[in-house]
Design an enzyme around this catalytic site. Structure first.
Site, PDB file in Angstrom:
ATOM      1  N   ARG A  44      41.563  27.070  23.159  1.00  6.77           N
ATOM      2  CA  ARG A  44      42.116  25.890  23.824  1.00  6.77           C
ATOM      3  C   ARG A  44      41.178  24.694  23.699  1.00  6.77           C
ATOM      4  O   ARG A  44      41.619  23.556  23.537  1.00  6.77           O
ATOM      5  CB  ARG A  44      42.363  26.204  25.299  1.00  6.77           C
ATOM      6  CG  ARG A  44      42.876  25.044  26.144  1.00  6.77           C
ATOM      7  CD  ARG A  44      44.223  24.545  25.729  1.00  6.77           C
ATOM      8  NE  ARG A  44      45.190  25.612  25.557  1.00  6.77           N
ATOM      9  CZ  ARG A  44      46.469  25.418  25.232  1.00  6.77           C
ATOM     10  NH1 ARG A  44      46.908  24.180  25.009  1.00  6.77           N
ATOM     11  NH2 ARG A  44      47.285  26.434  25.081  1.00  6.77           N
ATOM     12  N   ASN A  96      40.606  32.176  30.999  1.00 10.13           N
ATOM     13  CA  ASN A  96      41.738  33.087  31.056  1.00 10.13           C
ATOM     14  C   ASN A  96      42.726  32.804  29.937  1.00 10.13           C
ATOM     15  O   ASN A  96      42.381  32.176  28.937  1.00 10.13           O
ATOM     16  CB  ASN A  96      42.394  33.073  32.432  1.00 10.13           C
ATOM     17  CG  ASN A  96      42.693  34.482  32.920  1.00 10.13           C
ATOM     18  OD1 ASN A  96      43.422  35.223  32.270  1.00 10.13           O
ATOM     19  ND2 ASN A  96      42.098  34.868  34.047  1.00 10.13           N
ATOM     20  N   HIS A 129      45.304  30.882  29.201  1.00 12.77           N
ATOM     21  CA  HIS A 129      45.514  29.541  28.652  1.00 12.77           C
ATOM     22  C   HIS A 129      44.304  29.061  27.886  1.00 12.77           C
ATOM     23  O   HIS A 129      44.426  28.417  26.827  1.00 12.77           O
ATOM     24  CB  HIS A 129      45.871  28.553  29.765  1.00 12.77           C
ATOM     25  CG  HIS A 129      46.434  27.273  29.247  1.00 12.77           C
ATOM     26  ND1 HIS A 129      45.672  26.143  29.084  1.00 12.77           N
ATOM     27  CD2 HIS A 129      47.686  26.944  28.828  1.00 12.77           C
ATOM     28  CE1 HIS A 129      46.428  25.173  28.605  1.00 12.77           C
ATOM     29  NE2 HIS A 129      47.658  25.632  28.430  1.00 12.77           N
ATOM     30  N   CYS A 130      43.119  29.366  28.389  1.00  6.25           N
ATOM     31  CA  CYS A 130      41.882  28.953  27.730  1.00  6.25           C
ATOM     32  C   CYS A 130      41.726  29.562  26.345  1.00  6.25           C
ATOM     33  O   CYS A 130      41.040  29.004  25.484  1.00  6.25           O
ATOM     34  CB  CYS A 130      40.679  29.354  28.572  1.00  6.25           C
ATOM     35  SG  CYS A 130      40.706  28.798  30.283  1.00  6.25           S
ATOM     36  N   LEU A 131      42.354  30.708  26.127  1.00  5.43           N
ATOM     37  CA  LEU A 131      42.185  31.456  24.884  1.00  5.43           C
ATOM     38  C   LEU A 131      43.229  31.126  23.825  1.00  5.43           C
ATOM     39  O   LEU A 131      43.169  31.662  22.718  1.00  5.43           O
ATOM     40  CB  LEU A 131      42.239  32.959  25.176  1.00  5.43           C
ATOM     41  CG  LEU A 131      41.113  33.493  26.052  1.00  5.43           C
ATOM     42  CD1 LEU A 131      41.430  34.909  26.522  1.00  5.43           C
ATOM     43  CD2 LEU A 131      39.779  33.454  25.327  1.00  5.43           C
TER      44      LEU A 131
END
Length: 350
Positions: free
Chosen positions: A84, A337, A339-341
């Site tokens: 992200r 988490n 979304h960050c990935l």
């Protein structure tokens, strides 16, 4: 910048490996990564960046998807795996897709960055654009991570003052000048500045952990009724969103904090200058860090009493998509988490 809930052509992810982020050689986290990738690949292609060292483990866990072409491996070295923030932010211009290459400095550089060397991560956005054959638009030296902005695809972008005005990002720019950069590169007509992110968020309060669009005029907002600092933050954010004319759905935080155990700590290996973890240190666990892909809404859950409430709230917010709960404790131990990935590539018209 299209909304995340619009159709994607693909998703970019990076395989987990960094010894200072992923406990016990990333062995506990990799099956969770694979579960996420398998779900996403049911509705869109996944480009998965892997190092030479990590390739064998990815091939083992994703053999079927690699064979059928729904997952394509890119062999490239990175410092960590937060796609992200280090992959391009994709925008549309005249129906064509462009990748924005922000400068990346590990969430704060010399001021409060999370690890001392980030040159491989900083090169990943331009690498991804080259691999995809899309035009790369350099925003350098402007520092920004994809997790610090959300778009409704209709000209409104939300972000947080806590992150974008932090000393480790663009200290020589005023709030007004930073806003103009967002408008210029993301095609935004207005920027809604929330004061705060989640307490303890080591990204200096990324918006994708506290607030996200579910449609053009509606957001979910991380929420607590417990007295304390986080409640004050939520209430101030709520006032800003309501003044902006947005409908707000309150999404509770997990009831019980997620913290490091001694077993977790024993599995880390840090390089000199890297942030180290502490026993019982609370992590910024949030249900807002979900990812909207073509086939589903991937929701992180934590074995908490509020898991089911979060599932029901998001299912109502996305009636035409299935909410898929992913047990994500191993992910939040790494510092972020779902979304960050993930980083979506929108569909173009050409």
């Amino acid at each position: 910048m299209p909304a995340e809930y619009e159709q994607h052509s693909a998703t970019i992810m990076i395989w987990c490996e960094r010894a200072g982020s992923w406990t016990h050689g990333a062995k506990p986290a990799r099956p969770v990564f694979a579960e996420i990738i398998k779900t996403i690949s049911q509705g869109e292609k996944v480009y998965l960046a892997v190092s030479e060292r990590g390739r064998a483990s990815a091939e083992k866990l994703l053999a079927e998807q690699i064979e059928n072409g729904s997952v394509e491996l890119w062999e490239v070295e990175t410092d960590d795996c937060w796609a992200r923030d280090m992959a391009p932010t994709f925008v549309k211009c005249g129906g064509e897709i462009y990748g924005i290459d922000w400068q990346f400095n590990a969430w704060g550089g010399e001021v409060d960055g999370l690890y001392p060397h980030w040159d491989k991560d900083d090169k990943f956005a331009s690498y991804a654009c080259d691999k995809l054959g899309v035009k790369c638009c350099s925003a350098r030296p402007f520092v920004l991570e994809g997790g610090s902005v959300h778009s409704n695809g209709k000209g409104t972008v939300i972000t947080t003052e806590e992150c974008l005005l932090s000393a480790g990002r663009n200290p020589d720019l005023t709030k007004y000048e930073i806003e103009q950069k967002l408008k210029e590169y993301l095609g935004a007509e207005r920027v809604v500045w929330l004061p705060y992110g989640v307490c303890g968020d080591e990204t200096n309060g990324h918006v994708d952990n506290i607030c996200a669009f579910t449609d053009e005029n509606t957001v979910v907002l991380g929420w607590t009724d417990k007295d304390g600092e986080q409640k004050k933050r939520c209430e101030q954010n709520l006032r800003v969103l309501e003044r902006a004319g947005l409908k707000v759905i309150k999404l509770p935080f997990p009831e019980k904090p997620v913290t490091f155990t001694q077993y977790d700590l024993d599995g880390f290996t840090y390089e000199e200058g890297e942030i180290e973890r502490n026993l019982d240190e609370p992590l910024a666990a949030s249900y807002v860090n979900f990812y909207i892909c073509n086939s589903a809404v991937l929701l992180p859950v934590f074995g908490d009493k509020n898991d089911q409430t979060a599932i029901e709230i998001l299912q109502k917010a996305f009636p035409h998509k299935k909410v898929v709960a992913v047990y994500a404790r191993e992910l939040i131990l790494g510092g972020g988490n779902i979304h960050c990935l993930t980083q979506q590539i929108p569909k173009g018209e050409k």
